[in-house]
Design a protein around this motif. Structure first.
Motif, short mmCIF file in Angstrom:
data_model
loop_
_atom_site.label_atom_id
_atom_site.label_comp_id
_atom_site.label_asym_id
_atom_site.label_seq_id
_atom_site.Cartn_x
_atom_site.Cartn_y
_atom_site.Cartn_z
N THR A 381 0.90 -1.19 0.11
CA THR A 381 0.01 0.11 0.10
C THR A 381 0.86 1.28 0.00
OG1 THR A 381 -1.55 -1.11 1.14
CG2 THR A 381 -1.99 1.36 1.14
N SER A 382 2.09 1.20 0.51
CA SER A 382 2.92 2.45 0.44
C SER A 382 3.25 2.84 -0.92
CB SER A 382 4.21 2.03 1.32
OG SER A 382 5.03 1.03 0.42
N GLU A 383 2.82 2.07 -1.77
CA GLU A 383 3.32 2.61 -3.22
C GLU A 383 2.23 3.73 -3.62
OE1 GLU A 383 5.89 1.71 -5.12
OE2 GLU A 383 6.58 0.46 -3.22
N LEU A 408 -0.34 9.37 17.45
CA LEU A 408 1.13 9.23 17.37
C LEU A 408 1.52 7.69 17.32
CD1 LEU A 408 2.73 12.06 19.61
CD2 LEU A 408 2.86 11.83 17.23
N ALA A 409 0.77 7.10 18.26
CA ALA A 409 0.84 5.45 18.40
C ALA A 409 0.56 4.88 16.89
CB ALA A 409 -0.02 4.89 19.51
N THR A 410 -0.54 5.12 16.20
CA THR A 410 -0.69 4.57 15.02
C THR A 410 0.11 5.20 13.89
OG1 THR A 410 -3.21 5.09 15.59
CG2 THR A 410 -2.66 4.77 13.22
N ILE A 411 0.68 6.44 14.03
CA ILE A 411 1.69 6.76 12.89
C ILE A 411 3.07 6.10 13.20
CG2 ILE A 411 3.09 8.68 12.42
CD1 ILE A 411 0.80 10.56 13.05
N ASN A 412 3.09 5.63 14.34
CA ASN A 412 4.48 5.01 14.82
C ASN A 412 4.43 3.59 14.21
OD1 ASN A 412 7.06 5.19 16.29
ND2 ASN A 412 6.32 3.48 17.32
N LYS A 413 3.29 2.89 14.25
CA LYS A 413 3.11 1.75 13.59
C LYS A 413 3.29 1.61 11.97
CE LYS A 413 0.19 0.15 17.26
NZ LYS A 413 -1.35 -0.53 17.78
N ILE A 414 3.04 2.82 11.47
CA ILE A 414 3.04 2.65 9.83
C ILE A 414 4.63 3.52 9.41
CG2 ILE A 414 2.21 3.96 7.97
CD1 ILE A 414 0.30 1.91 9.17
N THR A 415 4.93 4.33 10.17
CA THR A 415 6.17 5.02 9.90
C THR A 415 6.86 5.15 11.27
OG1 THR A 415 5.33 7.33 9.66
CG2 THR A 415 5.66 5.88 7.80
N PRO A 416 7.78 4.47 11.87
CA PRO A 416 8.30 4.77 13.29
C PRO A 416 8.83 6.21 13.28
CG PRO A 416 8.95 2.55 12.36
CD PRO A 416 8.17 3.44 11.26
N ILE A 417 8.27 6.99 14.30
CA ILE A 417 8.49 8.33 14.26
C ILE A 417 10.08 8.52 14.62
CG2 ILE A 417 8.16 10.16 15.99
CD1 ILE A 417 5.30 9.24 16.40
N LEU A 435 9.82 2.57 5.40
CA LEU A 435 9.43 2.46 6.73
C LEU A 435 8.17 1.61 7.12
CD1 LEU A 435 10.36 5.78 8.10
CD2 LEU A 435 11.75 3.62 8.25
N TYR A 436 7.17 1.43 6.15
CA TYR A 436 5.83 1.01 6.04
C TYR A 436 6.17 -0.39 6.20
CZ TYR A 436 1.12 -0.25 4.86
OH TYR A 436 -0.25 -0.70 4.93
N PRO A 437 5.36 -1.12 7.18
CA PRO A 437 5.51 -2.48 7.72
C PRO A 437 5.29 -3.48 6.73
CG PRO A 437 3.40 -1.65 8.33
CD PRO A 437 4.03 -0.48 7.96
N VAL A 438 4.77 -3.25 5.51
CA VAL A 438 4.77 -4.33 4.28
C VAL A 438 5.64 -3.62 3.04
CG1 VAL A 438 3.01 -5.32 2.75
CG2 VAL A 438 2.38 -4.91 5.14
N LEU A 451 13.05 -8.39 6.15
CA LEU A 451 11.79 -9.30 5.79
C LEU A 451 11.94 -10.80 6.35
CD1 LEU A 451 9.26 -9.86 4.44
CD2 LEU A 451 10.28 -10.59 2.29
N LYS A 452 12.99 -11.42 6.29
CA LYS A 452 13.44 -12.77 6.95
C LYS A 452 13.26 -12.85 8.35
CE LYS A 452 17.10 -14.72 5.60
NZ LYS A 452 18.40 -15.11 5.17
N ALA A 453 13.71 -11.80 9.00
CA ALA A 453 13.82 -11.47 10.49
C ALA A 453 12.45 -11.23 11.08
CB ALA A 453 14.68 -10.55 10.93
N GLY A 454 11.16 -11.00 10.27
CA GLY A 454 9.87 -10.46 10.55
C GLY A 454 9.56 -9.17 10.71
N LYS A 455 10.70 -8.29 10.69
CA LYS A 455 10.45 -6.76 10.89
C LYS A 455 9.69 -6.27 9.97
CE LYS A 455 14.80 -6.61 13.80
NZ LYS A 455 16.15 -5.91 13.83
N ILE A 456 9.69 -6.51 8.86
CA ILE A 456 8.69 -6.01 7.58
C ILE A 456 7.70 -7.44 7.16
CG2 ILE A 456 9.88 -4.12 7.02
CD1 ILE A 456 11.08 -5.47 4.70
N LYS A 457 6.84 -7.07 6.75
CA LYS A 457 5.93 -8.58 6.31
C LYS A 457 5.90 -8.22 4.85
CE LYS A 457 4.43 -8.96 10.43
NZ LYS A 457 5.22 -10.18 11.44
#
Length: 637
Positions: A381-383, A408-417, A435-438, A451-457
């Motif tokens: 979706t970040s595209e 701010l908590a929501t923003i932090n999940k999408i783009t770590p502040i 920075l987007y989680p996917v 991605l392998k470490a699971g930090k991004i999906k």
């Protein structure tokens, strides 16, 4: 106040507008601020005088009443492009660290001077558009029959002469990524296997991979790459020749010849040797717009043949299969055309409805059934939200107190502040959107490890989808709190797409002359990478960058600058409105093609505006045919 007095005031405002500059700092004193806004070069001063003299001469010779209400489309055009011009100059050098610090928009004096600039340029651009409209009115429209195979063969030869040093083909970054996905390539160093995604349309990946596989069986990877280039050249040459033929039939010999030169130029030729989705997407887009234009113009005379609607459907399908946003252009264009046909003819246009239904069936069947069945991962979706991400991030950097703790908590999940300051770049959102989680792009070995470490999906989870919706709600909410920040971010992020004198990439115009960068990016190398080599010696590529000289020449630099096509589309729309012609509908597909880059992550990247630039000949032939009763003389080569 009489007309002459208004003219003199606007002459003065126009001169003042050209004299206004856009400083990067605010002077401490009032006199210093005013002086800084009028600090221009001798060249700009002379240019301003010449412009005013030309406008006065135009007024004297044409003796027109510029303030007649019938000219409102031209005045609207002048105002819109004036705003684009002035605001982009104001923010073009803004710092990503201080996005809201725009001296020309700070303080009453600076705002007043900027407002005067908008008024002056509105007058200038309105006069220019009226003059251009009068020039178009005087163009002669004749009918000229073009020999299809003659033009096709010559176009292929001219392309081949220009690009042969790059045979068997230049695979771009995106192209290599498509091959990796098609072959499910395993990268040993990272212990990672690529999987199919729709980041680059999977249909185009399947087509390229299949063609390559056929060529590889015949003569190895080099033949596989060349087979793709050969097919690109043939398909593109057929379509561009049809455009030359169409313009010859509806405008004349000279227009057809100029169109041929445009498509034979290195600006088009060098894309044919580039292996990725872009060359064929451009060809199918031109095909769709040409069919759309034919239907519009046929309605001046009679109903269009069924075969034309078949071509419109097929070209629209291929257009959407080679770029994800192509489907939106097709759907909106067909819906608009359907509404207009119903309102004009007072009947149900069955052919057009069939065209729309077939396209929707293929589109939904492919995206909702076929892709999931093949386990193709959707694009991130970040595209498509890179602009909202920049606007929200700008507010985070300048006014963090504007957000609640929950926001701010929501923003932090999408783009770590904490990461935003290091990744925020107003002209390039690639780092920010990473920075987007996917992540479906995977631009580096580091992102693959993440991605392998699971930090991004790989795929968006229901939680991520919900957080993204909440993020977009925050984006909308913050607009009403910080409209100035949003406006500055939009114009700064798109300055090269909105202003033809702001040129970010003037050298090669996005053309690839080599891909040496691939040698170090081992994570992007297919198993056959080391078998690929140029067919011709290094000597043949010694002067391969010769097109850059052409692109630097005044006229060519302007025409090939991304913003030029957007301004051309806006002018064409204004001209059709002035003529009260429904042919203004050609603005829908071409206008959407010119608007899509405004949502792209990289400011001024030529590739995003190529579809609109390539359709300019079709735009011109439509507005030339707006005039009724044009004399057409039949001629034959």
């Amino acid at each position: 106040m009489n007309k002459k007095s208004i003219d003199y005031i606007l002459y003065f405002l126009s001169y003042i507008a050209i004299a206004i500059s856009y400083p990067t700092a605010i002077e401490p004193t009032l006199a210093g601020r005013i002086y800084a806004r009028f600090s221009i070069s001798a060249y700009e001063s002379l240019f301003g005088v010449c412009i005013i003299i030309l406008i006065i001469i135009f007024h004297r010779r044409s003796n027109l009443n510029l303030y007649n209400k019938n000219y409102w489309p031209y005045w609207t055009f002048g105002l819109v492009v004036s705003i684009f011009y002035v605001l982009t100059l104001s923010v073009s050098r803004v710092s990503s660290e201080h996005i809201t610090y725009v001296p020309s928009l700070i303080g009453k004096v600076n705002l007043l001077i900027t407002f005067l600039a908008v008024c002056g340029y509105t007058f200038i651009f309105t006069n220019f558009s009226i003059l251009l409209g009068q020039v178009i009115d005087k163009l002669k429209v004749r009918k000229f029959q073009v020999r299809f195979w003659y033009v096709f063969v010559v176009l292929m030869l001219i392309w081949g002469i220009q690009i042969f040093p790059l045979f068997p083909g230049m695979v771009s970054w995106d192209g290599y990524r498509q091959f990796l996905e098609f072959f499910h390539t395993h990268i040993n160093d990272l212990n990672f296997t690529y999987y199919p995604t729709n980041h680059h349309p999977w249909a185009s990946t399947l087509i390229f991979g299949s063609i390559f596989s056929i060529g590889q069986k015949i003569g190895g990877p080099n033949v596989g790459l060349f087979l793709i280039v050969l097919i690109q050249m043939i398909v593109s040459s057929i379509i561009y020749t049809k455009v030359v033929q169409f313009i010859g039939q509806n405008w004349g010999k000279k227009a057809a010849f100029v169109t041929f030169l445009f498509y034979a130029s290195p600006f088009v030729a060098f894309w044919q040797v580039t292996i990725e989705k872009t060359p064929l997407f451009l060809a199918f887009t031109i095909w769709f717009v040409m069919n759309y234009s034919k239907i519009l113009m046929d309605n001046l005379k009679s109903d269009s043949p069924f075969s034309l609607y078949v071509q419109l459907t097929v070209s629209g399908i291929f257009m959407s299969l080679f770029r994800n946003d192509g489907s939106y252009v097709v759907i909106l264009s067909l819906l608009t055309l359907l509404i207009i046909e119903i309102s004009r003819k007072k009947i149900i246009p069955r052919q057009l409805i069939t065209c729309l239904l077939v396209f929707l069936a293929v589109y939904l069947g492919w995206n909702k059934v076929a892709l999931p069945a093949m386990n193709v991962v959707s694009g991130s979706t970040s595209e498509v939200i890179s602009l909202p991400m920049r606007q929200v991030s700008a507010v985070v950097l300048t006014n963090p107190e504007s957000f609640s703790k929950q926001e701010l908590a929501t923003i932090n999940k999408i783009t770590p502040i904490k990461e935003i300051p290091m990744h925020f770049d107003i002209n390039n959102a690639d780092n920010l959107k990473s920075l987007y989680p996917v992540d479906s792009f995977l631009r580096s070995a580091y992102e693959i490890e993440q991605l392998k470490a699971g930090k991004i999906k790989k795929i968006a989870t229901p939680a991520i989808k919900k957080e993204t919706k909440q993020y977009l709600l925050i984006w909308v909410k913050q607009f009403f709190k910080h409209p100035k920040t949003y406006v500055i971010t939009f114009f700064a992020a798109n300055s090269s797409f909105l202003n033809p004198i702001i040129d970010k990439y003037p050298d090669s115009r996005g053309i690839m002359y080599g891909n040496e960068y691939m040698k170090t990016n081992t994570f992007l190398q297919p198993s056959w990478y080391n078998q690929v080599h140029y067919w011709f010696s290094d000597t043949t590529r010694k002067y391969i960058k010769w097109p850059n000289t052409i692109f630097a020449l005044p006229l060519f630099r302007t025409v090939f600058q991304p913003a030029f096509s957007l301004w051309a589309v806006l002018f064409a729309f204004a001209y059709c409105l002035y003529k009260k012609s429904y042919l203004a509908l050609v603005f829908i597909p071409i206008g959407l093609l010119a608007a899509v880059p405004l949502l792209s992550p990289v400011n001024g990247m030529e590739r995003y505006m190529l579809p609109a630039i390539y359709t300019l000949p079709l735009l011109l032939v439509v507005i030339v045919n707006v005039r009724k009763g044009s004399k057409k003389n039949e001629r034959q080569i």
